[in-house]
Write an enzyme that holds these catalytic residues in place. Structure first.
Site, PDB file in Angstrom:
ATOM      1  N   ARG A 171       0.839  -1.191   0.000  1.00  0.00           N
ATOM      2  CA  ARG A 171       0.000   0.000   0.000  1.00  0.00           C
ATOM      3  C   ARG A 171       0.877   1.244   0.000  1.00  0.00           C
ATOM      4  NH1 ARG A 171      -1.884   0.106   4.863  1.00  0.00           N
ATOM      5  NH2 ARG A 171      -0.598   1.860   5.495  1.00  0.00           N
ATOM      6  N   TYR A 179     -17.108  16.229 -15.866  1.00  0.00           N
ATOM      7  CA  TYR A 179     -17.482  14.828 -15.713  1.00  0.00           C
ATOM      8  C   TYR A 179     -18.438  14.689 -14.527  1.00  0.00           C
ATOM      9  CZ  TYR A 179     -16.990   9.945 -14.304  1.00  0.00           C
ATOM     10  OH  TYR A 179     -17.238   8.662 -13.914  1.00  0.00           O
ATOM     11  N   ASP A 201      -7.722  18.512 -15.024  1.00  0.00           N
ATOM     12  CA  ASP A 201      -7.996  17.130 -15.392  1.00  0.00           C
ATOM     13  C   ASP A 201      -7.632  16.996 -16.871  1.00  0.00           C
ATOM     14  OD1 ASP A 201      -9.050  14.715 -16.228  1.00  0.00           O
ATOM     15  OD2 ASP A 201     -10.890  14.889 -15.049  1.00  0.00           O
ATOM     16  N   LYS A 231      -8.552   5.704 -19.340  1.00  0.00           N
ATOM     17  CA  LYS A 231      -8.860   6.196 -20.677  1.00  0.00           C
ATOM     18  C   LYS A 231      -7.647   6.089 -21.598  1.00  0.00           C
ATOM     19  CE  LYS A 231     -12.817   7.278 -18.680  1.00  0.00           C
ATOM     20  NZ  LYS A 231     -12.606   7.206 -17.239  1.00  0.00           N
TER      21      LYS A 231
END
Length: 392
Positions: free
Chosen positions: A52, A105, A177, A202
């Site tokens: 992690r 978005y 973004d 994406k």
């Protein structure tokens, strides 16, 4: 040659990806492990103790992202929204304020409007292409101006350099973004932005086989109170734990190696599709920054290498026909997401942006969004033509 002297594709293929020290493997191994043998208590071999906190495969991806965006440090996450949430919690505190785009978005707005609001963070909505609108939305407590460019799904364009100056004038960060453009087409940090985010699901992944996100923090942030932002994001990434797993990190890293060649073809195909749609009788409006009549065309031409692979259009016959068109294409697959090698078609108002219906971010019902893939473009045009000709 130093890394800074290398071109984009050379950095995408080599940054953070030295041959494996033990075997010489030229591809970064997938370190599918949760923990690491320590050389004595507190003796972390290579700095690794628990995956992690850090994992070599993820480190390679994060190093590559920083190199591609020109930032000081990259961070990889389990999704684009995990990346955004971690950044926002690292940068904001209850009582702070954020400016968000009127075209964004839906998941980002849901995060701000439904999650951060309960944490005491306030927000205002602005037309991000209009500096006066953004300026009017700023408050004394504004800490972040959030930008998508191109926007999702209306393909609006924001002037990154001008917005960075405005944000810094008010001691706020500019966060961009960069998902729709990708690092290949646009370099927000070089234009003055402070932080870049991505849904690596994406274009960066590029093959519709991984979900991920990224944050890249810029070098030498001068906004008061944010000089330690890199350390804050690192702390929150480890503390909140929404990190990219090693296999997902490996898939995104593999995608980045071919990002340049894929984006060139996405752009070439999108330009042809946009031209076709512009001339079709059933189309009321085409939204693509590569078209000279697009209101953001000049800004996009200045700050982007090319105009991207996303095209939206409005159907003259209205919402019901738009929905039918989405079901009639054969090569364009009806589905959410974007940026893969295959072409996708969707109805934003009822799919990706259903969560903002009834808000200021609601999108037109007659809108169709295309993620133009890298298939033969004649086939893509023929597919759209048969659906449009049949229904309009």
């Amino acid at each position: 040659m130093s890394e800074s002297e290398l071109g984009f594709s050379s950095r995408a293929i080599h940054a953070g990806q030295e041959p494996d020290a033990s075997t010489g493997a030229v591809v970064t191994p997938i370190y599918q492990t949760s923990t690491y043998k320590q050389d004595g208590i507190g003796g972390f071999r290579g700095g690794y103790e628990y995956s992690r906190s850090a994992n070599p495969t993820r480190t390679a991806l994060e190093t590559g992202f920083a190199a591609l965006e020109g930032g000081s440090r990259g961070f990889a996450f389990a999704s684009g929204l995990a990346a955004q949430d971690t950044l926002l919690r690292a940068a904001l505190a209850p009582g702070d304020h954020i400016v968000v785009p009127s075209d964004a978005y839906g998941g980002t707005y849901r995060l701000v409007n439904k999650v951060l609001t309960h944490w005491g963070v306030e927000h205002s909505i602005a037309t991000i292409a209009d500096l006066d609108s953004v300026r009017a939305a700023i408050r004394p407590t504004t800490k972040i101006i959030w930008v998508e460019t191109p926007t999702n799904p209306l393909l609006g364009i924001a002037d990154i350099e001008a917005l960075a100056a405005l944000a810094h004038e008010h001691d706020a960060l500019l966060v961009v973004d960069n998902t729709f453009a990708s690092p290949y087409l646009q370099q927000p940090l070089a234009l003055g932005a402070d932080v870049v985010t991505h849904s690596t699901t994406k274009y960066c992944g590029g093959h519709s086989d991984v979900v991920g996100g990224a944050v890249v923090v810029g070098r030498d942030i001068t906004v008061p109170g944010f000089a330690d932002l890199e350390e804050r994001v690192a702390f929150h990434q480890n503390s909140m734990g929404a990190v990219a797993g090693p296999f997902d990190a490996w898939l995104v890293q593999r995608g980045l190696k071919t990002l340049a060649v894929r984006m060139e073809q996405h752009c070439t195909n999108a330009e042809v599709v946009a031209d076709f749609l512009t001339g079709h009788r059933g189309v009321a409006q085409v939204l693509y920054p590569g078209l000279p009549e697009h209101p953001g065309h000049d800004v996009a031409a200045r700050q982007m290498k090319r105009f991207g692979g996303m095209v939206s259009f409005r159907v003259a016959a209205g919402e019901d026909v738009a929905i039918k068109i989405c079901a009639e294409t054969q090569l364009f697959t009806l589905g959410e997401s974007l940026g893969g090698v295959e072409s996708l078609i969707e109805h934003p108002a009822r799919m990706t942006h259903a969560s903002v219906v009834g808000t200021e971010l609601e999108v037109p019902g007659d809108l169709i969004r295309l993620s133009v893939g890298i298939e033969d473009v004649d086939d893509l045009v023929a597919d759209l033509a048969q659906a449009l000709d049949r229904l309009t």
